[in-house]
Design a protein around this motif. Structure first.
Motif, PDB file in Angstrom:
ATOM      1  N   LEU A   1     104.849  51.794  17.959  1.00 13.46           N
ATOM      2  CA  LEU A   1     104.482  51.063  19.180  1.00 13.46           C
ATOM      3  C   LEU A   1     105.513  51.300  20.273  1.00 13.46           C
ATOM      4  CD1 LEU A   1     103.280  47.559  17.903  1.00 13.46           C
ATOM      5  CD2 LEU A   1     101.940  49.587  18.440  1.00 13.46           C
ATOM      6  N   SER A   2     105.106  51.073  21.521  1.00 14.06           N
ATOM      7  CA  SER A   2     106.049  51.185  22.634  1.00 14.06           C
ATOM      8  C   SER A   2     107.132  50.108  22.469  1.00 14.06           C
ATOM      9  CB  SER A   2     105.324  50.971  23.958  1.00 14.06           C
ATOM     10  OG  SER A   2     104.860  49.635  24.015  1.00 14.06           O
ATOM     11  N   ALA A   3     108.266  50.328  23.116  1.00 14.40           N
ATOM     12  CA  ALA A   3     109.364  49.357  22.993  1.00 14.40           C
ATOM     13  C   ALA A   3     108.914  47.978  23.483  1.00 14.40           C
ATOM     14  CB  ALA A   3     110.564  49.848  23.803  1.00 14.40           C
ATOM     15  N   ALA A   4     108.084  47.966  24.547  1.00 11.85           N
ATOM     16  CA  ALA A   4     107.654  46.673  25.113  1.00 11.85           C
ATOM     17  C   ALA A   4     106.782  45.907  24.119  1.00 11.85           C
ATOM     18  CB  ALA A   4     106.895  46.909  26.417  1.00 11.85           C
ATOM     19  N   GLU A   5     105.880  46.620  23.441  1.00 11.35           N
ATOM     20  CA  GLU A   5     105.013  45.924  22.478  1.00 11.35           C
ATOM     21  C   GLU A   5     105.796  45.510  21.231  1.00 11.35           C
ATOM     22  OE1 GLU A   5     102.586  44.477  24.048  1.00 11.35           O
ATOM     23  OE2 GLU A   5     101.382  44.684  22.254  1.00 11.35           O
ATOM     24  N   GLN A   6     106.750  46.357  20.822  1.00 12.98           N
ATOM     25  CA  GLN A   6     107.601  45.967  19.675  1.00 12.98           C
ATOM     26  C   GLN A   6     108.314  44.664  20.003  1.00 12.98           C
ATOM     27  OE1 GLN A   6     110.181  48.791  17.797  1.00 12.98           O
ATOM     28  NE2 GLN A   6     108.858  50.507  18.272  1.00 12.98           N
ATOM     29  N   GLN A   7     108.767  44.586  21.252  1.00 16.05           N
ATOM     30  CA  GLN A   7     109.509  43.402  21.702  1.00 16.05           C
ATOM     31  C   GLN A   7     108.576  42.182  21.760  1.00 16.05           C
ATOM     32  OE1 GLN A   7     112.701  43.027  22.835  1.00 16.05           O
ATOM     33  NE2 GLN A   7     112.414  40.962  23.632  1.00 16.05           N
ATOM     34  N   ARG A   8     107.364  42.375  22.320  1.00 15.28           N
ATOM     35  CA  ARG A   8     106.444  41.247  22.469  1.00 15.28           C
ATOM     36  C   ARG A   8     105.993  40.727  21.095  1.00 15.28           C
ATOM     37  NH1 ARG A   8     100.781  39.918  23.002  1.00 15.28           N
ATOM     38  NH2 ARG A   8     100.229  42.003  22.266  1.00 15.28           N
ATOM     39  N   LEU A   9     105.603  41.649  20.219  1.00 12.34           N
ATOM     40  CA  LEU A   9     105.088  41.203  18.921  1.00 12.34           C
ATOM     41  C   LEU A   9     106.220  40.698  18.019  1.00 12.34           C
ATOM     42  CD1 LEU A   9     102.379  43.941  18.301  1.00 12.34           C
ATOM     43  CD2 LEU A   9     101.988  41.558  18.889  1.00 12.34           C
ATOM     44  N   GLY A  10     107.350  41.365  18.079  1.00 10.47           N
ATOM     45  CA  GLY A  10     108.516  40.895  17.318  1.00 10.47           C
ATOM     46  C   GLY A  10     108.309  40.977  15.815  1.00 10.47           C
ATOM     47  N   SER A  11     109.185  40.286  15.062  1.00 11.10           N
ATOM     48  CA  SER A  11     109.054  40.274  13.597  1.00 11.10           C
ATOM     49  C   SER A  11     108.341  38.985  13.210  1.00 11.10           C
ATOM     50  CB  SER A  11     110.427  40.377  12.940  1.00 11.10           C
ATOM     51  OG  SER A  11     111.203  39.260  13.287  1.00 11.10           O
ATOM     52  N   ARG A  12     107.102  38.868  13.655  1.00  8.04           N
ATOM     53  CA  ARG A  12     106.320  37.654  13.421  1.00  8.04           C
ATOM     54  C   ARG A  12     104.852  38.022  13.306  1.00  8.04           C
ATOM     55  NH1 ARG A  12     107.465  36.928  19.069  1.00  8.04           N
ATOM     56  NH2 ARG A  12     108.776  35.105  18.700  1.00  8.04           N
ATOM     57  N   SER A  13     104.050  37.087  12.803  1.00  6.11           N
ATOM     58  CA  SER A  13     102.609  37.261  12.824  1.00  6.11           C
ATOM     59  C   SER A  13     102.080  36.569  14.071  1.00  6.11           C
ATOM     60  CB  SER A  13     101.990  36.659  11.570  1.00  6.11           C
ATOM     61  OG  SER A  13     102.397  37.427  10.452  1.00  6.11           O
ATOM     62  N   THR A  14     101.026  37.140  14.656  1.00  7.91           N
ATOM     63  CA  THR A  14     100.494  36.569  15.899  1.00  7.91           C
ATOM     64  C   THR A  14      98.976  36.527  15.841  1.00  7.91           C
ATOM     65  OG1 THR A  14     100.241  38.677  17.051  1.00  7.91           O
ATOM     66  CG2 THR A  14     102.406  37.655  17.174  1.00  7.91           C
TER      67      THR A  14
END
Ligand SMILES: Cc1cc2nc3c(=O)[nH]c(=O)nc-3n(C[C@H](O)[C@H](O)[C@H](O)COP(=O)(O)OP(=O)(O)OC[C@H]3O[C@@H](n4cnc5c(N)ncnc54)[C@H](O)[C@@H]3O)c2cc1C
Length: 412
Positions: A188-201
């Motif tokens: 994933l792009s850095a921005a999406e990695q950051q938005r999604l994080g290490s969590r479930s959404t």
């Protein structure tokens, strides 16, 4: 006592392992020819499911399972988004959670190992009945049959055994179609990695579209830090996602597609509903071979409707009785608890304190209650998604989500 288990999925294998460990004569039959060739993303096992498994499988299998599982307590709290990726709120703090997520393939493979040579693959059960001595007999599509003292149908949503006992289907389509896939976090792009994080959404938009993105990292977030025991098929931070839409002729036609074609059609379906491109990156960058479609089936949420038969030498457990959509992440855990409970009840026969019919009757009563509880939770999410597809629900979602997003921004 000889027990025949029809279905070597999660519940059937858990029961087979427990019966074998306790010294019963057992045979588990599954129509699949390879336990690892199984679909699905990840399975959540809560504390109760783990304790039940601990009673059923040998300690070394339990340790390998924990070393292959991703601990929820090491994850950031879950987040909820709208179709533009705006934050609507967070789920509860997971720091005290004992639950783990494990690949369905890893769980099934480890359970199969615990059943050993008592698992018979490539055996498709076609019917069940009684022989001339009143003992239950299972017939297979290849013309063979086996008899036993007890037959347990653990053959899932379209169970042959439960259908025979109930004289009809035990569940029906829940109104949603699901699509699943796997995406490496690093893709994933850095921005999406950051938005999604290490969590479930979970993202919800109008017209019944929802996107669950689960986070699994059995290496960085291992539930038990023992790399030498790790067996997980997921080998790094991975998003395992599930898209959901209300059933219709249009979504039904997607079920015939595979791989890139299905992935593209799925993205189009979200874009039609005006989801912004960055929220769809997780689907667009998935491994096409991992993208699959499946229908959600659900049994009744009323305990009294479940297992509608008299207790006897043929019974059933898991999805065969209480088919549960994956929206609560509890179907597999409930099947494992059914298995542990049935084993406990059978043990009361061996020590002479009860009869087989009474033991099965008690087991089925508990299973009805447990099935009703997990179905009630799973159907809450199904109804929430379906309501956004009604005219009023679509307006309410469109109006409420920007307000919730603004409130979430203020809280931060
Ligand atoms: C392919 C697949 C993927 C899934 N993925 C997820 C997931 O990612 N997350 C989640 O929470 N839940 C998932 N589920 C649901 C979850 O696994 C179930 O709720 C849970 O496994 C219930 O356990 P069970 O043993 O009752 O049924 P299952 O685990 O479904 O097992 C049923 C077994 O019966 C076998 N079978 C069926 N008919 C016959 C027959 N006639 N003869 C012989 N064998 C037969 C099947 O091959 C299967 O192995 C998935 C289910 C399936 C089938």
């Amino acid at each position: 006592m000889r027990v025949v288990v029809v279905g070597g999925g999660i519940g059937g294998l858990a029961l087979g392992a427990g019966l074998r460990r306790s010294g019963y004569e057992v045979a588990v039959f599954d129509r699949d020819t390879d336990v690892a060739a199984t679909g699905g993303y990840h399975i959540t096992l809560d504390q109760r499911a783990q304790s039940a498994l601990g009673r059923l499988v040998p300690p070394e299998v339990m340790r390998r399972l924990l070393a292959s599982g991703s601990a929820l307590r090491l994850r950031e709290r879950d987040a909820f988004w709208d179709r533009r990726g705006r934050l609507l709120g967070y789920g509860p703090d997971l720091a005290g959670s004992a639950s783990i997520d494990v690949d369905r393939i890893t769980l099934r493979t480890l359970l199969a190992e615990a059943v050993g040579e008592d698992l018979h693959l490539g055996r498709d059960a076609s019917g069940v009945g009684y022989d001339e001595h009143g003992m239950p007999r299972v017939a297979f599509a290849d013309g063979t049959s086996v008899t036993a003292d007890l037959v347990v149908g653990a053959d899932g949503t379209h169970s042959v055994i439960a259908r025979h006992l109930a004289a009809g289907p035990t569940n029906r389509p829940a109104g949603l179609i699901g699509f699943s896939g796997r995406t490496q976090r690093a893709d994933l792009s850095a921005a999406e990695q950051q938005r999604l994080g290490s969590r479930s959404t979970m993202g919800i938009g109008p017209r019944g579209a929802a996107l669950y993105v689960g986070f699994l990292d059995p290496v960085g977030n291992a539930a038990l830090d023992a790399p030498e025991l790790r067996r997980s098929v997921t080998t790094g931070p991975t998003y395992i996602w599930g898209a959901m839409f209300p059933e219709s002729a249009r979504t039904e036609s997607l079920r015939d597609l595979r791989g890139t074609q299905l992935q593209t059609a799925l993205l189009d379906r979200f874009r039609d509903r005006r989801w912004t491109d960055h929220t769809l990156e997780v689907i667009a960058r998935a491994d096409p071979a991992s993208v699959a479609a499946f229908r959600f089936n659900a049994a009744s949420t009323r305990a009294a409707d479940l297992a509608p038969w008299n207790a006897g030498r043929i019974t059933a457990l898991g999805d065969a009785v209480h088919a549960t959509p994956p929206t609560a992440g509890m179907g597999a855990g409930a099947a494992i608890q059914d298995a542990a409970d049935l084993l406990d009840r059978l043990d009361t026969i061996s020590d002479g304190t009860t009869t087989l019919a009474d033991a099965i009757g008690h087991f089925e009563a508990r299973m009805r209650q447990r099935g009703s509880e997990v179905l009630t939770m799973a159907m809450k999410t199904v109804r929430l998604i379906l309501v956004t597809d009604t005219p009023l629900g679509a307006v309410a979602t469109a109006v409420a989500t920007p307000i919730m997003a603004a409130a979430a921004r203020l809280r931060r």
